[in-house]
Structure formats: structure tokens, C-alpha cells
Design a protein around this motif. Structure first.
Motif, PDB file in Angstrom:
ATOM      1  N   SER A 194      27.652  12.159  46.778  1.00 28.92           N
ATOM      2  CA  SER A 194      27.008  11.989  48.160  1.00 28.92           C
ATOM      3  C   SER A 194      27.035  11.129  48.874  1.00 28.92           C
ATOM      4  CB  SER A 194      25.319  12.130  47.736  1.00 28.92           C
ATOM      5  OG  SER A 194      24.449  11.997  48.692  1.00 28.92           O
ATOM      6  N   GLU A 195      27.426  11.285  50.167  1.00 31.88           N
ATOM      7  CA  GLU A 195      27.830  10.365  51.171  1.00 31.88           C
ATOM      8  C   GLU A 195      26.816   9.448  51.741  1.00 31.88           C
ATOM      9  OE1 GLU A 195      30.882  11.607  53.846  1.00 31.88           O
ATOM     10  OE2 GLU A 195      32.372  12.065  52.188  1.00 31.88           O
ATOM     11  N   ASN A 196      25.591   9.535  51.268  1.00 33.55           N
ATOM     12  CA  ASN A 196      24.335   8.694  51.579  1.00 33.55           C
ATOM     13  C   ASN A 196      23.306   8.737  50.722  1.00 33.55           C
ATOM     14  OD1 ASN A 196      22.534  10.225  52.821  1.00 33.55           O
ATOM     15  ND2 ASN A 196      22.620   8.901  54.797  1.00 33.55           N
ATOM     16  N   VAL A 234      29.944  -1.333  66.616  1.00 28.53           N
ATOM     17  CA  VAL A 234      29.274  -1.827  65.284  1.00 28.53           C
ATOM     18  C   VAL A 234      29.028  -0.534  64.333  1.00 28.53           C
ATOM     19  CG1 VAL A 234      26.800  -1.569  66.343  1.00 28.53           C
ATOM     20  CG2 VAL A 234      26.934  -3.048  64.469  1.00 28.53           C
ATOM     21  N   ASP A 235      29.135  -0.796  63.061  1.00 27.93           N
ATOM     22  CA  ASP A 235      28.951   0.077  61.911  1.00 27.93           C
ATOM     23  C   ASP A 235      30.212   0.935  62.094  1.00 27.93           C
ATOM     24  OD1 ASP A 235      28.133   2.221  60.179  1.00 27.93           O
ATOM     25  OD2 ASP A 235      26.853   3.052  61.657  1.00 27.93           O
ATOM     26  N   ARG A 236      30.271   2.414  62.450  1.00 28.78           N
ATOM     27  CA  ARG A 236      31.419   3.107  62.317  1.00 28.78           C
ATOM     28  C   ARG A 236      32.603   2.866  63.290  1.00 28.78           C
ATOM     29  NH1 ARG A 236      27.534   8.612  62.263  1.00 28.78           N
ATOM     30  NH2 ARG A 236      26.329   7.834  60.534  1.00 28.78           N
ATOM     31  N   SER A 264      17.917   8.107  63.809  1.00 31.73           N
ATOM     32  CA  SER A 264      17.244   7.727  62.790  1.00 31.73           C
ATOM     33  C   SER A 264      17.358   8.637  61.668  1.00 31.73           C
ATOM     34  CB  SER A 264      16.074   7.430  63.371  1.00 31.73           C
ATOM     35  OG  SER A 264      15.408   8.598  64.169  1.00 31.73           O
ATOM     36  N   GLU A 265      18.623   9.059  61.247  1.00 36.06           N
ATOM     37  CA  GLU A 265      18.784  10.004  60.377  1.00 36.06           C
ATOM     38  C   GLU A 265      18.562   9.307  59.000  1.00 36.06           C
ATOM     39  OE1 GLU A 265      21.076   8.361  62.286  1.00 36.06           O
ATOM     40  OE2 GLU A 265      22.662   7.880  60.722  1.00 36.06           O
ATOM     41  N   SER A 266      18.495   8.294  58.721  1.00 36.89           N
ATOM     42  CA  SER A 266      18.584   7.662  57.131  1.00 36.89           C
ATOM     43  C   SER A 266      17.895   6.407  57.342  1.00 36.89           C
ATOM     44  CB  SER A 266      19.940   7.426  56.604  1.00 36.89           C
ATOM     45  OG  SER A 266      20.658   6.262  57.589  1.00 36.89           O
ATOM     46  N   ASP A 267      17.455   5.971  55.868  1.00 33.54           N
ATOM     47  CA  ASP A 267      17.083   4.644  55.812  1.00 33.54           C
ATOM     48  C   ASP A 267      17.828   3.383  55.956  1.00 33.54           C
ATOM     49  OD1 ASP A 267      14.862   6.589  54.598  1.00 33.54           O
ATOM     50  OD2 ASP A 267      14.986   5.341  52.482  1.00 33.54           O
ATOM     51  N   TRP A 268      18.938   3.605  55.887  1.00 33.47           N
ATOM     52  CA  TRP A 268      20.065   2.991  56.164  1.00 33.47           C
ATOM     53  C   TRP A 268      19.902   2.560  57.722  1.00 33.47           C
ATOM     54  CZ3 TRP A 268      23.907   1.846  59.744  1.00 33.47           C
ATOM     55  CH2 TRP A 268      24.988   1.034  59.344  1.00 33.47           C
ATOM     56  N   ARG A 269      19.715   3.427  58.430  1.00 37.50           N
ATOM     57  CA  ARG A 269      19.914   3.509  59.996  1.00 37.50           C
ATOM     58  C   ARG A 269      18.581   2.905  60.327  1.00 37.50           C
ATOM     59  NH1 ARG A 269      24.183   3.503  62.752  1.00 37.50           N
ATOM     60  NH2 ARG A 269      24.902   5.408  61.378  1.00 37.50           N
ATOM     61  N   MET A 270      17.438   3.022  59.889  1.00 34.10           N
ATOM     62  CA  MET A 270      16.356   2.359  60.217  1.00 34.10           C
ATOM     63  C   MET A 270      16.527   0.931  59.894  1.00 34.10           C
ATOM     64  SD  MET A 270      14.797   5.204  61.052  1.00 34.10           S
ATOM     65  CE  MET A 270      12.901   4.864  61.320  1.00 34.10           C
TER      66      MET A 270
END
Ligand code: AHR
Length: 338
Positions: free
Chosen positions: A239-241, A129-131, A51-57
Motif C-alpha cells: 500500500s503506497e501510503n 518540495v516533496d514530489r 489534505s489527503e493523508s496524515d503525512w500531508r497534514m
């Protein structure tokens, strides 16, 4: 007894028989109905990165809502907290539980051969999914759906080239601070490749430092703060995210360095989550390159195809775009799902 009374008596007797049979059957029948319903649910084990990022959430929310019970799924969700060993453990648990499908959002590309061979031996289809993953045998997974991370990086680079050209400094020195995501993740590898390719073709462009921000705001903040304290001058932050951009921006503010559309340091950010788009609209972030996290319905559609005996595409890339302040407005931001 006249006919009317007879019919009334018969009707009452039938009602009593019906009520008694419902009562007698109640515990057994409802258990059976429940079992029938559960049997029809498709059991999916989903190993999520963290749950490292807003994207992930947003990605997690999309998966949970698409693979819900009301849509016919029983979802077993595992949050790996950004550790591959947790993902390996989760997949082995899913195999033990004999799920119908395994869905994996892999933290990095390598390290999956053995565990996916175990899933294959158990006859469980695996959807990535994703990566992406790099495996010796492509038959170890059924399908992948996600972003074209190289195209995202190239979109950012084209914007940068256009912007510095407009400023009349395309071939002048450009000092770029690069904040990278988790090592070995496709999003990191490909966004980094786009930047490296560009630096090779522009003699004036240099990468002043590469910071490993792990896709989190906290890590990026610390690293950028320490880096800026060296006094090195920069023109661009790649910045990569978005979350790492938020951390970098905090560090720039503390150091009293101006940034964004009218500042000294241009901010290039990936994901385009709502907070980043707001900052882009305000001119604090120069460009948000979209990375779409709404993969839940896409994964559900892959499973439906497999359930129907069809062969889904091996690789599915989602359509994406980018946003700069010129094209953004409040309504557009409000309408977005994440
Ligand atoms: O793999 C997608 C990347 O992972 C997103 O850019 C980032 O925010 C996330 O953590």
C-alpha cells in the motif's frame, strides 16, 4: 531660582517635549515601523497538494511553522484539494501578487512547463518540495527537496524478500495486492517501479490487482472491500501510503481475513506516521517504510541560501529508514514529530 529647582524644571520641560513628540509622531511612526517590518518579510506563495493523508497534514504543519512571520516570512498558503488545475491557478495568483518565492508541492510530475515559464519570466524563483516535476527546461525551478521514493520502495522489497526467505518461500507463489497513490506522482511512480522490478525478478510473485487509492483511506477502503468480495486470495498488500493501509485493514477486518505479523496477509505500508507505527508495534502492519514530511525547515534553509546569494543544491534527498515491530517501542513512537 536655585540650581536644583532649575534642573528639575529643565527635566520636566524635556519630558514634556519628548511626550509631545511621541504623540505627534505616533500614527505616522507606527505605520512606518509596520511598513518597515512588512518590507523585511519574505513573501512566499506555497501551493500544497491537498489534505489527503496524515503525512500531508504533517507536511503542511511543518511548512506553516517554518515559514512563519516570526521567522521572517509572509506565507500565502493554497490548498489545491488534489487538483492540478487548482495548483496552476494558485501559481498564477502568486505571480500576480509578485511574491518573492513560489514553493510548489506538485500533485504529479508533468504539466508544469508553461506556468513555471511564466514564473521564470516574472523573475520569481520556484522551489519544488516533496514530489518531483518533469520539465523540458531544468532552469524552470531552482531547487527540489524531498524523498527518494525509489529507495523507499526498494527498502520495502528487501524486507519482503528477507521475510519470505525466512519463511522458506522465496521462490514460491506470492500474490500481491497493490494499492497505488495518485497517478503520475513521483511517490506513486517510484514505489510502483520498485515493486514491478521485484516482480520481474521473482517468477513466483504476481500482482493480483492494482487499485487506485489516491492516497486516501476512504478510497482504498472502498476498493479493497469490493476487491475482496470477488473472493481472490492474497498474501501481501503493498500500500503506497499509511492512510490507504488503514482503509485496507478496515476492509480486511470486515471480510474476516487475518493480517499483519501473525495473519494471512502481510501489510507493507509507506510513510510511518504515528498511527501506523502504533499499528506496526501491535503487529497489525508488518513494515512501515518512512517517508519524512518535515520539509518546512529544509525549504526555509533553501530560501536563506538564495537570500544570501548562494546557489543551493539542485536536488536534496532526505535520509529515511523503515520500521518493523521488532525495532519499535512506545517511547520511540512518542518522540517522533508526526
Ligand atoms: O508524496 C508523498 C506522499 O503523498 C505520501 O506518501 C502520501 O501519504 C502523501 O499524500
Amino acid at each position: 531660582m536655585n540650581k536644583t529647582i532649575l534642573r528639575t524644571v529643565q527635566a520636566h520641560i524635556l519630558m514634556i517635549i519628548a511626550a509631545v513628540s511621541v504623540l505627534l509622531c505616533l500614527p505616522g511612526c507606527s505605520r512606518q515601523a509596520e511598513a518597515d517590518r512588512d518590507e523585511k518579510l519574505i513573501r512566499v506563495g506555497f501551493s500544497q497538494v491537498g489534505s489527503e493523508s496524515d503525512w500531508r497534514m504533517a507536511n503542511t504543519a511543518s511548512m506553516i511553522s517554518a515559514l512563519s512571520e516570526k521567522n521572517g516570512y509572509e506565507l500565502i498558503f493554497d490548498n489545491a484539494k488534489q487538483r492540478q488545475e487548482n495548483q496552476l491557478l494558485a501559481i498564477r495568483n502568486f505571480i500576480q501578487q509578485d511574491v518573492d518565492y513560489i514553493v510548489l508541492a506538485p500533485i504529479a510530475e508533468s504539466g508544469w512547463d508553461d506556468v513555471l515559464q511564466e514564473a521564470k519570466d516574472a523573475g520569481i524563483p520556484v522551489i519544488i518540495v516533496d514530489r518531483q516535476i518533469a520539465v523540458r527546461d531544468e532552469s524552470l525551478y531552482t531547487s527540489w527537496v524531498g524523498s527518494n521514493f525509489l529507495a523507499e520502495g526498494q527498502r520495502a522489497i528487501r524486507w519482503l524478500e528477507g521475510t519470505v526467505q525466512q519463511q522458506g518461500r522465496l521462490n514460491k507463489p506470492l500474490r500481491i495486492l497493490h494499492i497505488q497513490g495518485t497517478d503520475g506522482a513521483t511517490a506513486q511512480i517510484q514505489r510502483t517501479k520498485a515493486l514491478d522490478d521485484a516482480v520481474r525478478t521473482h517468477p513466483g510473485w504476481t500482482i493480483t490487482a492494482r487499485l487506485k487509492g489516491e492516497y486516501t483511506e476512504a478510497k482504498a477502503y472502498e476498493l479493497v472491500r469490493d476487491y475482496l468480495s470477488t473472493g481472490d486470495q492474497i498474501d501481501v498488500i503493498y500500500s503506497e501510503n499509511d492512510n490507504m493501509s488503514f482503509g485496507a485493514i478496515r476492509a480486511l477486518e470486515e471480510a474476516g481475513i487475518s493480517y499483519g505479523k501473525d495473519g494471512d496477509v502481510m501489510i507493507i505500508s509507506f510513510d510511518a506516521v504515528r498511527d501506523a507505527l502504533e499499528m506496526c508495534l501491535q503487529g497489525k502492519i508488518n513494515i512501515c517504510v518512512e517517508c519524512n514530511p518535515l520539509h518546512g525547515p529544509r525549504v526555509a534553509s533553501l530560501i536563506s541560501q538564495l537570500e544570501a546569494g548562494e546557489t543551493p543544491a539542485k536536488l536534496t534527498y532526505v535520509d529515511e529508514t523503515f520500521f518493523s515491530s521488532g525495532v519499535l517501542n512506545e517511547e520511540l513512537i512518542r518522540e517522533r514529530e508526526y
